[in-house]
Motif scaffolding. Structure first.
Motif, mmCIF file in Angstrom:
data_model
loop_
_atom_site.group_PDB
_atom_site.id
_atom_site.type_symbol
_atom_site.label_atom_id
_atom_site.label_comp_id
_atom_site.label_asym_id
_atom_site.label_seq_id
_atom_site.Cartn_x
_atom_site.Cartn_y
_atom_site.Cartn_z
ATOM 1 N N LEU A 18 0.860 -1.191 0.000
ATOM 2 C CA LEU A 18 0.000 0.000 0.000
ATOM 3 C C LEU A 18 0.892 1.235 0.000
ATOM 4 N N LEU A 19 0.834 1.943 -1.102
ATOM 5 C CA LEU A 19 1.700 3.100 -1.260
ATOM 6 C C LEU A 19 1.438 4.133 -0.179
ATOM 7 N N GLY A 20 2.484 4.549 0.473
ATOM 8 C CA GLY A 20 2.316 5.613 1.452
ATOM 9 C C GLY A 20 2.252 5.073 2.865
ATOM 10 N N VAL A 21 1.790 3.848 3.028
ATOM 11 C CA VAL A 21 1.730 3.300 4.384
ATOM 12 C C VAL A 21 2.940 2.425 4.633
ATOM 13 N N ASN A 22 3.251 1.601 3.633
ATOM 14 C CA ASN A 22 4.414 0.728 3.799
ATOM 15 C C ASN A 22 5.697 1.539 3.892
ATOM 16 N N ALA A 23 5.731 2.642 3.164
ATOM 17 C CA ALA A 23 6.920 3.493 3.242
ATOM 18 C C ALA A 23 6.781 4.395 4.463
ATOM 19 N N ALA A 24 7.165 3.884 5.615
ATOM 20 C CA ALA A 24 7.059 4.666 6.853
ATOM 21 C C ALA A 24 8.265 5.600 6.928
ATOM 22 N N LEU A 25 8.133 6.781 6.400
ATOM 23 C CA LEU A 25 9.284 7.674 6.321
ATOM 24 C C LEU A 25 9.480 8.438 7.635
ATOM 25 N N MET A 26 10.746 8.806 7.883
ATOM 26 C CA MET A 26 11.107 9.456 9.152
ATOM 27 C C MET A 26 11.287 10.950 8.913
ATOM 28 N N ASN A 27 10.470 11.721 9.574
ATOM 29 C CA ASN A 27 10.446 13.167 9.375
ATOM 30 C C ASN A 27 11.757 13.874 9.644
ATOM 31 N N GLU A 28 12.528 13.340 10.603
ATOM 32 C CA GLU A 28 13.761 14.035 10.990
ATOM 33 C C GLU A 28 14.927 13.717 10.055
ATOM 34 N N LEU A 29 14.782 12.660 9.259
ATOM 35 C CA LEU A 29 15.893 12.259 8.382
ATOM 36 C C LEU A 29 15.742 12.891 6.997
ATOM 37 N N PRO A 30 16.884 13.123 6.335
ATOM 38 C CA PRO A 30 16.806 13.687 4.981
ATOM 39 C C PRO A 30 16.086 12.734 4.020
ATOM 40 N N GLY A 31 15.523 13.314 2.956
ATOM 41 C CA GLY A 31 14.829 12.518 1.946
ATOM 42 C C GLY A 31 15.708 11.399 1.409
ATOM 43 N N ALA A 32 16.989 11.718 1.136
ATOM 44 C CA ALA A 32 17.885 10.722 0.536
ATOM 45 C C ALA A 32 18.054 9.513 1.453
ATOM 46 N N ARG A 33 18.158 9.783 2.767
ATOM 47 C CA ARG A 33 18.306 8.682 3.743
ATOM 48 C C ARG A 33 17.001 7.868 3.799
ATOM 49 N N ASN A 34 15.884 8.558 3.681
ATOM 50 C CA ASN A 34 14.593 7.861 3.678
ATOM 51 C C ASN A 34 14.453 6.965 2.446
ATOM 52 N N VAL A 35 15.024 7.409 1.348
ATOM 53 C CA VAL A 35 14.985 6.573 0.137
ATOM 54 C C VAL A 35 15.721 5.261 0.425
ATOM 55 N N GLU A 36 16.906 5.382 1.060
ATOM 56 C CA GLU A 36 17.682 4.164 1.358
ATOM 57 C C GLU A 36 16.910 3.237 2.294
ATOM 58 N N LEU A 37 16.365 3.838 3.373
ATOM 59 C CA LEU A 37 15.656 3.009 4.359
ATOM 60 C C LEU A 37 14.411 2.370 3.753
ATOM 61 N N GLY A 38 13.673 3.169 2.963
ATOM 62 C CA GLY A 38 12.452 2.661 2.336
ATOM 63 C C GLY A 38 12.762 1.492 1.407
ATOM 64 N N CYS A 39 13.851 1.621 0.640
ATOM 65 C CA CYS A 39 14.222 0.552 -0.301
ATOM 66 C C CYS A 39 14.656 -0.700 0.452
ATOM 67 N N LEU A 40 15.429 -0.513 1.532
ATOM 68 C CA LEU A 40 15.848 -1.671 2.340
ATOM 69 C C LEU A 40 14.616 -2.354 2.927
ATOM 70 N N ALA A 41 13.657 -1.524 3.393
ATOM 71 C CA ALA A 41 12.442 -2.082 4.002
ATOM 72 C C ALA A 41 11.628 -2.878 2.976
ATOM 73 N N MET A 42 11.749 -2.511 1.693
ATOM 74 C CA MET A 42 11.011 -3.258 0.653
ATOM 75 C C MET A 42 11.771 -4.515 0.225
ATOM 76 N N GLY A 43 12.926 -4.751 0.854
ATOM 77 C CA GLY A 43 13.650 -5.992 0.593
ATOM 78 C C GLY A 43 14.763 -5.885 -0.430
ATOM 79 N N MET A 44 15.150 -4.640 -0.817
ATOM 80 C CA MET A 44 16.258 -4.507 -1.770
ATOM 81 C C MET A 44 17.585 -4.742 -1.041
ATOM 82 N N SER A 45 18.584 -5.209 -1.778
ATOM 83 C CA SER A 45 19.917 -5.390 -1.191
ATOM 84 C C SER A 45 20.604 -4.018 -1.149
ATOM 85 N N PRO A 46 21.611 -3.834 -0.273
ATOM 86 C CA PRO A 46 22.323 -2.544 -0.226
ATOM 87 C C PRO A 46 22.877 -2.143 -1.601
#
Ligand SMILES: Nc1ncnc2c1ncn2[C@@H]1O[C@H](COP(=O)(O)OP(=O)(O)OP(=O)(O)O)[C@@H](O)[C@H]1O
Length: 257
Positions: free
Chosen positions: A103-131
Motif C-alpha cells: 500500500l503506497l504511502g503506508v508501507n513506506a514509513a518515512l522518518m520526518n527528521e531524516l533527509p529525503g535521501a536517507r529515507n529513500v535508502e531506508l524505504g528501499c531496504l524495508a522493501m527488501g532490496m539489497s544494499p
C-alpha cells in the motif's frame, strides 16, 4: 500476456469490514492527568459503535490489470484498499492476495527528521532490496520524485517538505520495485501535472511487468488514463464492476442525480 491475463492475484469473497468505535466523552477541563483518567474510564463504559464500511464485496483481480476504485466520499474505497493490504481484518468473508500487497504511502514509513535521501535508502531496504540495489537505484528515485527541482531538498529533513513533495517521494520509492499487487490511494493526485504524467506512465510499466495495480482516486482522468477496469463502491457495496468507460458512465449518471 494472454496466458498471464487470467492469473488471479486478489480474491475478495463476500468481504465485510467493520470498524468498532468507542463513543467516549470529551476530555473536558482539569489537569491533563484527570482528563486522561476520565477519558479512559468513559471509554471503558462507553458504547461501541460499529461502522460497517465494506459490505459483502466480492471480486477477482488478475495479473496485468489496473483497477480503479471509485465512489463518493465515505463509500469504503480506502477501507477496501487497506483490507487488501492486510491492514484491516474481515469481520466476515475473506480477502486473499498473492504475495504481499504494497500500500503506497503506508508501507513506506518515512522518518520526518531524516533527509529525503536517507529515507529513500531506508524505504528501499524495508522493501527488501539489497544494499547494492539501493545504491544503484537511489539517484534515479530522487530524480523521478522531482524533489530536487527547486534545490537540494534530498539532503534536507523530510519535515521541511510540503505534503505533495513527501507524497511524491513515497510514490517514487514504492514504484522503484516491481510489486505483485500495488495499491495506490490518491497518490497520483498529489503531484503537479508533470509528476502525475510520470507516475501514470510508471503505473502502466508496473502493470505491463505483470503486477496488479489498484488505484483509488477522485480524479476521473487518472482513473481513465491508468485503469481499464473499475469497481464502483457506494455505501460499502459494489454497484458496478467492469470496463472503466462503462462503470464511469454509470457513476457519472448517479452523481448527476
Ligand atoms: N478508522 C476508522 N474508524 C471508524 N470508521 C472509519 C474509519 N475509517 C473510515 N471509517 C468509516 O468507514 C466508511 C468508509 O470510509 P473510507 O475512508 O473507506 O471511504 P472512502 O470511500 O475512501 O472515502 P473518501 O473518498 O472520502 O476518501 C466511512 O463511513 C468512514 O466514516
Amino acid at each position: 500476456m494472454a496466458e498471464n491475463e487470467r492469473i488471479p492475484t486478489v480474491v475478495a469473497d463476500n468481504a465485510h469490514i467493520i470498524y468498532k468505535v468507542h463513543s467516549s466523552a470529551s476530555p473536558g477541563s482539569g489537569s491533563p492527568l484527570a482528563s486522561f483518567k476520565r477519558m479512559v474510564t468513559s471509554a471503558k463504559a462507553s458504547n461501541v459503535v460499529e461502522v460497517h464500511a465494506v459490505k459483502g464485496v466480492s471480486f477477482t483481480a488478475y495479473r496485468g490489470e489496473a483497477i480503479g476504485l471509485i465512489g463518493s466520499n465515505g463509500s469504503g474505497k480506502s477501507t477496501l484498499l487497506r483490507a487488501v493490504a492486510g491492514l484491516l481484518p474481515c469481520a466476515r468473508g475473506a480477502i486473499y492476495a498473492a504475495g504481499q500487497p504494497s500500500l503506497l504511502g503506508v508501507n513506506a514509513a518515512l522518518m520526518n527528521e531524516l533527509p529525503g535521501a536517507r529515507n529513500v535508502e531506508l524505504g528501499c531496504l524495508a522493501m527488501g532490496m539489497s544494499p547494492a540495489e539501493v545504491k544503484e537505484k537511489k539517484d534515479g528515485i530522487i530524480e523521478f520524485s522531482g524533489i530536487n527541482e527547486r534545490g537540494d531538498f534530498a539532503s534536507l529533513p523530510m519535515r521541511t517538505y510540503s505534503s505533495g513533495m513527501a507524497a511524491r517521494l513515497k510514490f517514487s520509492i514504492a514504484a522503484a520495485k516491481q510489486h505483485d499487487v500495488l495499491l495506490i490511494d490518491e497518490a497520483l493526485a498529489t503531484g503537479d501535472a508533470k509528476f502525475r504524467r510520470r507516475s501514470e506512465a510508471r503505473v502502466r510499466e508496473l502493470r505491463a511487468d505483470a503486477g496488479t495495480v489498484f488505484l483509488v482516486s477522485h480524479s476521473e482522468q487518472s482513473i481513465r488514463d491508468t485503469c481499464d477496469r473499475s469497481i464502483w463502491l457506494e455505501s460499502g457495496e459494489i454497484r458496478a464492476d467492469g470496463p472503466t468507460d462503462e462503470v464511469m458512465r454509470e457513476y457519472e449518471a448517479y452523481m448527476r442525480k
